[in-house]
Design an enzyme around this catalytic site. Structure first.
Site, mmCIF file in Angstrom:
data_model
loop_
_atom_site.group_PDB
_atom_site.id
_atom_site.type_symbol
_atom_site.label_atom_id
_atom_site.label_comp_id
_atom_site.label_asym_id
_atom_site.label_seq_id
_atom_site.Cartn_x
_atom_site.Cartn_y
_atom_site.Cartn_z
ATOM 1 N N ALA A 1 0.810 -1.218 0.000
ATOM 2 C CA ALA A 1 0.000 0.000 0.000
ATOM 3 C C ALA A 1 0.844 1.270 0.000
ATOM 4 O O ALA A 1 0.402 2.294 -0.510
ATOM 5 C CB ALA A 1 -0.943 0.005 1.198
ATOM 6 N N THR A 2 2.037 1.224 0.563
ATOM 7 C CA THR A 2 2.883 2.422 0.521
ATOM 8 C C THR A 2 3.181 2.780 -0.926
ATOM 9 O O THR A 2 3.052 3.940 -1.348
ATOM 10 C CB THR A 2 4.181 2.199 1.318
ATOM 11 N N ASN B 1 -6.001 3.376 10.662
ATOM 12 C CA ASN B 1 -5.270 2.228 11.200
ATOM 13 C C ASN B 1 -5.121 2.247 12.708
ATOM 14 O O ASN B 1 -4.919 1.209 13.319
ATOM 15 C CB ASN B 1 -3.888 2.146 10.550
ATOM 16 N N GLN C 1 -7.151 -0.829 5.471
ATOM 17 C CA GLN C 1 -7.702 -1.361 6.731
ATOM 18 C C GLN C 1 -9.154 -1.801 6.557
ATOM 19 O O GLN C 1 -9.670 -2.554 7.392
ATOM 20 C CB GLN C 1 -7.620 -0.304 7.843
ATOM 21 N N ALA D 1 -2.316 -6.956 0.733
ATOM 22 C CA ALA D 1 -2.744 -8.324 1.063
ATOM 23 C C ALA D 1 -2.599 -8.644 2.548
ATOM 24 O O ALA D 1 -3.425 -9.348 3.124
ATOM 25 C CB ALA D 1 -1.932 -9.333 0.237
ATOM 26 N N HIS D 2 -1.538 -8.126 3.168
ATOM 27 C CA HIS D 2 -1.202 -8.641 4.510
ATOM 28 C C HIS D 2 -2.116 -8.141 5.619
ATOM 29 O O HIS D 2 -2.000 -8.603 6.749
ATOM 30 C CB HIS D 2 0.267 -8.362 4.844
ATOM 31 N N THR E 1 8.746 -7.318 -12.567
ATOM 32 C CA THR E 1 8.221 -8.680 -12.629
ATOM 33 C C THR E 1 7.216 -8.915 -11.512
ATOM 34 O O THR E 1 7.447 -8.527 -10.373
ATOM 35 C CB THR E 1 9.379 -9.689 -12.510
ATOM 36 N N CYS F 1 6.903 6.753 23.894
ATOM 37 C CA CYS F 1 8.004 5.849 24.208
ATOM 38 C C CYS F 1 8.027 4.636 23.281
ATOM 39 O O CYS F 1 9.031 3.961 23.178
ATOM 40 C CB CYS F 1 7.899 5.383 25.643
#
Lengths: 143, 420
Positions: free
Chosen positions: B86-87, B166, B194, B215-216, B255, B341
């Site tokens: 997506a990036t 997200n 998302q 996909a992930h 590819t 943090c």
């Protein structure tokens, strides 16, 4: 991030959690940090007026595990020391003891500030001169 | 990683550690992996090889995947371009439109709580002379459509607004945004990663011209994504951002990741079949977690819209407790925090800050992302651990003590220099 065993130990079994009577002349209170920065430490000492020895110390901390560990360790270290000896504790000693990574050094700085603020408060109550320490104050009490 | 089996609240055992960070990524569904495997070994061909069986088999598999993905979002297969994720899709959509339509205008509209892949892409375009409007969000994490209307002018060429956030799971009113864009002849891109496979999403009904997919986030493999590019009403054109062999109708050379694409297709097929049922299950688990926590703890605040929200998302701020220390206390559970943090930049979450809740509540936030493989026993275990740890840390918190003494923390003059 992986924490050192000593940080984990202080986080899981923090020493000297609690509060002392902040109105007692034998008690000095240091409150440093700010909620929007993600850490606030309150460190209190109880000083024997005859010997200037810190007989008890308590803390409460809002902050990450390293901040909790730094302040827990600070209470352990100041106990049994005289006020002047406690002022020699440096944040670098805390960094070394807890193996803090660079991003957590500010936690040790805050712990040193808390010790100094607590001692400063005690000195002020007892009419002793000291370097003024930055210290959080509820506005109502200032007026 | 070592795992322990311990007894949960009910009769079911839970296996530790528990993964409840499904907005970061998801476990690849075993059915997806199974379908991918032959494409690493016997069916390893290059989908661009036009003159032998190996290439034809690979190409056929890619085209089947394209159809499955298109079906999930109401598109046609020719409108799906494969990317690395997506990036890349966000970069291609925004930069590709900007470059193609720069004669028409130089104004882009986005909003404050987009993913960095969108925000930083827009910032780069500003350096090249584009004008970008970053709309604020309301307290619930959604934009105000009137703000959008006011921001549009004759130079506006693109509106890019995510479907679901997200961090807080807030769903933007994309159908209305898309309609507004189409009225004004402006293209509408949405980062939908998302939302896909979690809530209904249809490029026709939702008036979407470009949509970034990956996909992930829906139980497929990492490293493969897609961009939906509308072919008619209007036909969207892009300037390619990667030059090379002219794959993907010239829009994205390189590819094709055939096994990854096959997995992406299977993940979408599974989502098409099971999404409605799964959403009900996830929302029930999420509400069970929310009710358990809110029933046992005071001063916990839900970040983002409750009504317009992804079913598996719960983002809560636990007042007076810092997020990283809370994560440390529940270290057999994988979740995220908006605390400074826990971030690389040492800044608290810009998403939570944009909601106007205050930095202190951003530091105190935890994001739970419930997914396909989470169970009720896990939810019960997580609730118990969170409640215990928050109670313990509040006993340790000077802020909790002060609040209980009746001190108004907002009126305290804090002494510290900001340390980060």
């Amino acid at each position: 991030m992986a924490y050192s065993d000593k940080v984990l130990d202080h986080y899981s079994n923090p020493r000297n959690v609690g509060s002392l009577d902040k109105n007692s002349t034998e008690v000095g209170t240091g409150l440093v940090g700010a909620p929007e920065c993600g850490d606030v430490m309150k460190l209190q000492i109880k000083v024997n007026p005859a010997t200037n020895i810190i007989e008890d110390a308590k803390f409460k901390t809002f902050g990450c595990g390293s901040a909790i560990a730094s302040s827990s360790l600070a209470t352990e270290w100041v106990k049994g020391k005289t006020v002047d000896e406690a002022l020699t504790i440096r944040n670098t000693d805390i960094v070394k003891e807890l193996s803090l990574p660079p991003v957590k050094i500010h936690c040790s700085v805050l712990a040193e500030d808390a010790i100094r603020a607590a001692i400063g408060d005690w000195k002020k109550k007892n009419g002793q001169h000291s370097q003024p320490q930055p210290q959080a104050q509820p506005v109502e009490q200032r007026a | 990683m070592s795992t322990n089996v311990i007894s949960g609240n009910g009769n079911n055992d839970v296996k530790l550690p528990i993964y409840m960070d499904n907005h970061a990524t998801t476990r690849t569904d075993p059915r997806v992996v199974e379908e991918m495997l032959p494409y690493f070994t016997e069916k390893f061909g290059n989908a661009a090889s036009r003159n032998h069986e190996f290439g034809w088999v690979a190409e056929q598999a890619v085209e089947q995947a394209r159809e499955r993905i298109a079906k999930l979002i109401g598109a046609t297969s020719k409108e799906i371009i494969f990317t690395s994720g997506a990036t890349e899709s966000n970069n291609l959509a925004i930069k590709g439109v900007a470059e193609m339509y720069k004669e028409k205008g130089n104004h882009i509209i986005t909003q404050a709580i987009e993913h960095k892949a969108v925000l930083d892409t827009c910032k780069r375009l500003e350096k090249y002379g584009f004008r970008v409007t970053y709309l604020p969000v309301q307290k619930d994490g959604r934009i105000d459509l009137d703000d959008l209307k006011r921001a549009m002018d004759e130079k506006t060429i693109l509106v890019t607004i995510m479907t679901a956030n997200n961090e807080i799971g807030a769903l933007q009113p994309i159908r209305e945004i898309g309609a507004l864009c189409h009225e004004r002849g402006v293209l509408f891109h949405t980062d939908a990663v998302q939302a896909i496979g979690k809530v209904p999403f249809n490029v026709i009904q939702d008036n979407v011209d470009l949509a970034s997919l990956t996909a992930h986030k829906l139980y497929g493999p990492k490293g493969v994504g897609g961009l939906y590019v509308r072919r008619k009403n209007p036909r969207v054109q892009l300037v390619a951002q990667i030059d090379g062999g002219g794959h993907e109708r010239g829009m994205r050379s390189g590819t094709l990741n055939v096994p990854g694409i096959v997995g992406f297709g299977k993940a979408c097929a599974l989502a098409s079949e099971g999404m409605a049922e799964e959403a009900v299950k996830l929302a029930a688990l999420r509400d069970r977690l929310k009710d358990a926590i809110m029933g046992q703890l005071d001063e916990v605040y839900i970040n983002g819209s409750v009504e317009h929200r992804l079913p598996g998302n719960l983002n809560i701020s636990f007042a007076y407790v810092e997020g990283e220390s809370l994560l440390m206390g529940i270290n057999d559970i994988a979740v995220s925090s908006g605390s400074a943090c826990t971030s690389a930049t040492l800044e608290p979450s810009y998403v939570l800050k944009a909601l106007g809740a205050g930095d202190d509540l951003a530091h105190s936030s935890i994001r739970f992302g419930i997914g396909r493989f989470n169970t009720q026993a896990e939810v019960d275990y997580v609730a118990e651990r969170v409640i215990d740890t928050v109670k313990r840390l509040r006993e340790l918190s000077p802020l909790y003590e002060m609040a209980k003494e009746g001190i108004d923390l907002t009126k305290v003059q804090w002494a510290a220099e900001p340390t980060h």
